[in-house]
Design an enzyme around this catalytic site. Structure first.
Site, PDB file in Angstrom:
ATOM      1  N   PHE A 196     -17.406 -10.647  -8.865  1.00 51.88           N
ATOM      2  CA  PHE A 196     -17.049 -11.631  -7.893  1.00 51.88           C
ATOM      3  C   PHE A 196     -18.028 -12.683  -7.707  1.00 51.88           C
ATOM      4  O   PHE A 196     -18.386 -13.182  -6.541  1.00 51.88           O
ATOM      5  CB  PHE A 196     -17.263 -10.625  -6.251  1.00 51.88           C
ATOM      6  CG  PHE A 196     -15.936  -9.851  -6.362  1.00 51.88           C
ATOM      7  CD1 PHE A 196     -14.928 -10.183  -5.635  1.00 51.88           C
ATOM      8  CD2 PHE A 196     -16.151  -8.634  -6.661  1.00 51.88           C
ATOM      9  CE1 PHE A 196     -13.844  -9.329  -5.570  1.00 51.88           C
ATOM     10  CE2 PHE A 196     -14.948  -7.747  -6.640  1.00 51.88           C
ATOM     11  CZ  PHE A 196     -13.917  -7.976  -6.055  1.00 51.88           C
ATOM     12  N   ARG A 232      -6.881  -3.049  -5.561  1.00 47.65           N
ATOM     13  CA  ARG A 232      -6.663  -4.518  -5.865  1.00 47.65           C
ATOM     14  C   ARG A 232      -5.137  -4.943  -6.397  1.00 47.65           C
ATOM     15  O   ARG A 232      -4.850  -4.396  -7.383  1.00 47.65           O
ATOM     16  CB  ARG A 232      -7.680  -4.787  -7.002  1.00 47.65           C
ATOM     17  CG  ARG A 232      -9.101  -4.648  -6.574  1.00 47.65           C
ATOM     18  CD  ARG A 232     -10.040  -4.744  -7.882  1.00 47.65           C
ATOM     19  NE  ARG A 232      -9.863  -3.708  -8.684  1.00 47.65           N
ATOM     20  CZ  ARG A 232      -9.897  -3.674 -10.051  1.00 47.65           C
ATOM     21  NH1 ARG A 232     -10.659  -4.646 -10.622  1.00 47.65           N
ATOM     22  NH2 ARG A 232      -9.754  -2.505 -10.670  1.00 47.65           N
ATOM     23  N   GLU A 233      -4.694  -5.911  -5.823  1.00 45.45           N
ATOM     24  CA  GLU A 233      -3.205  -6.283  -6.363  1.00 45.45           C
ATOM     25  C   GLU A 233      -3.526  -6.816  -7.672  1.00 45.45           C
ATOM     26  O   GLU A 233      -4.346  -7.348  -8.108  1.00 45.45           O
ATOM     27  CB  GLU A 233      -2.798  -7.516  -5.200  1.00 45.45           C
ATOM     28  CG  GLU A 233      -2.437  -7.009  -3.859  1.00 45.45           C
ATOM     29  CD  GLU A 233      -1.747  -7.812  -3.211  1.00 45.45           C
ATOM     30  OE1 GLU A 233      -0.714  -8.649  -3.824  1.00 45.45           O
ATOM     31  OE2 GLU A 233      -2.116  -8.329  -1.951  1.00 45.45           O
ATOM     32  N   GLY A 283     -14.502 -20.949  -7.608  1.00 41.82           N
ATOM     33  CA  GLY A 283     -13.056 -21.422  -7.522  1.00 41.82           C
ATOM     34  C   GLY A 283     -12.836 -22.305  -6.157  1.00 41.82           C
ATOM     35  O   GLY A 283     -13.639 -22.633  -5.672  1.00 41.82           O
ATOM     36  N   ASN A 342     -14.607  -5.243   2.262  1.00 45.22           N
ATOM     37  CA  ASN A 342     -13.987  -6.669   1.956  1.00 45.22           C
ATOM     38  C   ASN A 342     -14.765  -7.939   2.436  1.00 45.22           C
ATOM     39  O   ASN A 342     -14.716  -8.739   1.842  1.00 45.22           O
ATOM     40  CB  ASN A 342     -12.657  -6.523   2.651  1.00 45.22           C
ATOM     41  CG  ASN A 342     -11.630  -5.659   1.658  1.00 45.22           C
ATOM     42  OD1 ASN A 342     -12.023  -5.436   0.446  1.00 45.22           O
ATOM     43  ND2 ASN A 342     -10.410  -5.483   2.304  1.00 45.22           N
ATOM     44  N   VAL A 399       0.809  -1.231   0.069  1.00 42.39           N
ATOM     45  CA  VAL A 399      -0.237  -0.075   0.151  1.00 42.39           C
ATOM     46  C   VAL A 399       0.881   1.193   0.077  1.00 42.39           C
ATOM     47  O   VAL A 399       0.642   2.391  -0.654  1.00 42.39           O
ATOM     48  CB  VAL A 399      -1.081  -0.046   1.204  1.00 42.39           C
ATOM     49  CG1 VAL A 399      -1.737   1.539   1.351  1.00 42.39           C
ATOM     50  CG2 VAL A 399      -1.934  -1.045   1.099  1.00 42.39           C
ATOM     51  N   LYS A 426      -7.699 -11.408   6.236  1.00 40.10           N
ATOM     52  CA  LYS A 426      -7.371 -10.638   7.354  1.00 40.10           C
ATOM     53  C   LYS A 426      -8.397  -9.867   7.883  1.00 40.10           C
ATOM     54  O   LYS A 426      -8.829  -9.608   8.902  1.00 40.10           O
ATOM     55  CB  LYS A 426      -6.089  -9.743   7.050  1.00 40.10           C
ATOM     56  CG  LYS A 426      -5.652  -8.670   8.332  1.00 40.10           C
ATOM     57  CD  LYS A 426      -4.418  -8.293   8.048  1.00 40.10           C
ATOM     58  CE  LYS A 426      -4.516  -7.308   6.766  1.00 40.10           C
ATOM     59  NZ  LYS A 426      -5.161  -6.133   7.159  1.00 40.10           N
ATOM     60  N   LYS A 432      -3.788 -14.796  -6.667  1.00 37.64           N
ATOM     61  CA  LYS A 432      -4.469 -14.215  -7.810  1.00 37.64           C
ATOM     62  C   LYS A 432      -3.499 -14.098  -8.749  1.00 37.64           C
ATOM     63  O   LYS A 432      -2.190 -13.775  -8.480  1.00 37.64           O
ATOM     64  CB  LYS A 432      -5.258 -12.957  -7.385  1.00 37.64           C
ATOM     65  CG  LYS A 432      -4.794 -11.862  -6.959  1.00 37.64           C
ATOM     66  CD  LYS A 432      -5.288 -10.594  -6.640  1.00 37.64           C
ATOM     67  CE  LYS A 432      -6.059 -10.012  -7.974  1.00 37.64           C
ATOM     68  NZ  LYS A 432      -6.549  -8.732  -7.770  1.00 37.64           N
ATOM     69  N   CYS A 461      -5.675  -9.019   2.036  1.00 37.60           N
ATOM     70  CA  CYS A 461      -7.007  -8.233   2.607  1.00 37.60           C
ATOM     71  C   CYS A 461      -7.934  -9.106   3.094  1.00 37.60           C
ATOM     72  O   CYS A 461      -8.447  -8.913   4.230  1.00 37.60           O
ATOM     73  CB  CYS A 461      -7.466  -7.165   1.445  1.00 37.60           C
ATOM     74  SG  CYS A 461      -6.118  -5.969   1.292  1.00 37.60           S
TER      75      CYS A 461
END
Length: 444
Positions: A250, A152-153, A254, A209, A11, A264, A322, A261
């Site tokens: 979303f 978003r990573e 899967g 989240n 971040v 946690k 991801k 994120c």
């Protein structure tokens, strides 16, 4: 504006670099001397698409710098962002020790008005704790703001530069004006800067989240039902995703969510609810279902091989949690591979970016029983079956006919539903996926 970023993790580094790219002077602070030297030399310590060009440009134009000297950075900055780790403890509670330690140091350092911004994901009430900690050390005026990140990573640079919304938690008009000035360049398209109280801002991040994690988990439950009744989760997803009240995102089934994120934050809000005497039943179920989903391919693998995978060689495509990141925190692959090795399998694994970070995170037993290879093709050589755990783009359109060159018969356990069923059927592959019909067993 002059900005200090305390903490150069995911971040902090993305935020600092993007702030610098709109003309601000940004000093990034980290206690890791080696990391600071590497960043000064132009090395980006994380993999994030689009970050390197911005990083290089802003170093070259002297808007982005790095230091281990917190005091110097504070003296030169009017806004100080806390981008520090808040790892979960064994009970799920967020560890605020890093945040409060820096807050105490700031209280001893500031000599004029500063805005201290919590960018880290923190429990409700953290802004109050930071404020109290600083105030115990100084009489100098300051404000504490909550400004949660929604990055978003794999898409963080674009998310920062074109945010759907910016949430600012403050009841100070002076701090609000500074935050509005700072974020104005990112809101030209009309997306809102939403101002609220600090506690509501802190809870907003956890709520967002946790809701997304719940949506993912619900679809995985639907996928499990699909397998039992002979339905296809892809069709169900399309059927419900066209409803504007639900939306298309979303909803992909899967082998569970991972990363830094969702796990946690779900744990943290669940723990906070418990401290308040509230039983957050939905999130309790979300965590249990997700834990089970991460290893849901293992029973399928065992069943296919009649309960015995001793010395079977299993190929693994995908180690990061991801695509478009090297982050393996809470990656389903960590749990999936652990279980396969427990049952006696040998593994051959590939990931485009996460080979090193995965080996650092994996257990010794997994590493001892896994050969890490540089290409998807190498992961196919000499295997008895392939497991797909991450939906990297390069895995989406392989030469399915070539699978039969490496496996006899060709067996694929697809944890991300990458392939079209008709393509797999035409190729004559034995194919297990999530919430969809199993193909090719009659030919085995």
């Amino acid at each position: 504006m002059n900005i200090a970023i305390v903490g150069t993790g995911y971040v902090g580094l993305v935020s600092g670099t993007c702030f610098a790219d709109t003309g601000n002077n940004v000093i990034c602070v980290d206690i890791d001397k080696d990391k600071v030297e590497r960043m000064r030399a132009g090395e980006v310590p994380i993999y994030e698409p689009g970050l390197k060009p911005l990083f290089d440009r802003n170093i070259r134009e002297n808007r982005l710098s790095f230091t281990t000297d917190l005091k110097s950075a504070v003296e030169q900055s009017e806004i100080i962002f806390l981008c520090l780790p808040t790892p979960p403890g064994a009970d799920g509670q967020a560890d605020l020790s890093f945040v409060l330690q820096v807050a105490e140091e700031l209280g001893e350092m500031i000599t004029e008005y500063k805005v201290i911004v919590n960018k880290s994901t923190v429990p409700v009430g953290t802004a109050d704790k930071v404020r109290e900690t600083i105030a115990s050390k100084t009489n100098i005026p300051f404000d504490v703001v909550s400004n949660p990140e929604f990055l978003r990573e794999g898409a963080a640079v674009n998310d920062f530069r074109k945010p759907e919304r910016v949430v600012v938690g403050t009841q100070s008009e002076r701090a609000q004006k500074l935050m509005e000035k700072l974020y104005t360049p990112y809101l030209k398209s009309g997306n809102p800067l939403i101002v609220m109280d600090e506690r509501s801002s802190e809870l907003t991040k956890y709520a967002a989240n946790s809701l997304l994690a719940t949506k993912i988990t619900f679809m995985n439950e639907i996928a499990n039902i699909c397998e039992k009744v002979g339905a296809n989760v892809d069709n169900v997803r399309r059927g419900i995703g066209s409803d504007s009240r639900i939306g298309k995102r979303f909803l992909f089934a899967g082998i569970g969510y991972g990363g830094s994120c969702f796990p946690k934050d779900v744990q943290a809000i669940h723990h906070t609810a418990g401290l308040l005497g509230y039983d957050f039943k939905i999130l309790d179920s979300v965590m249990k279902v997700n834990d089970a989903q991460k290893i849901s391919l293992v029973p399928k693998v065992l069943q296919h091989f009649n309960g015995n995978i001793e010395d079977k060689m299993i190929g693994i495509w995908g180690l990061s949690f991801k695509p478009e990141t090297d982050d393996v925190r809470e990656s389903p692959s960590l749990y999936l591979m652990e279980k396969l090795v427990e049952h006696g399998a040998k593994l051959k694994a590939h990931d485009p970016e996460a080979l090193e970070t995965f080996q650092d995170a994996a257990s010794d037993v997994v590493n001892e029983n896994t050969e890490y290879v540089q290409t998807p093709r190498e992961a196919l050589e000499g295997i008895d079956a392939l497991v797909i755990a991450t939906e990297w783009q390069e895995f989406r359109i392989p030469d399915l006919d070539r699978f039969k060159k490496y496996m006899d018969p060709a067996v694929v356990f697809d944890g991300r539903n990458l392939f079209k069923l008709e393509d797999v059927e035409e190729a004559g592959i034995i194919y297990y996926s999530v919430g969809r019909p199993t193909l090719g067993l009659d030919e085995n």
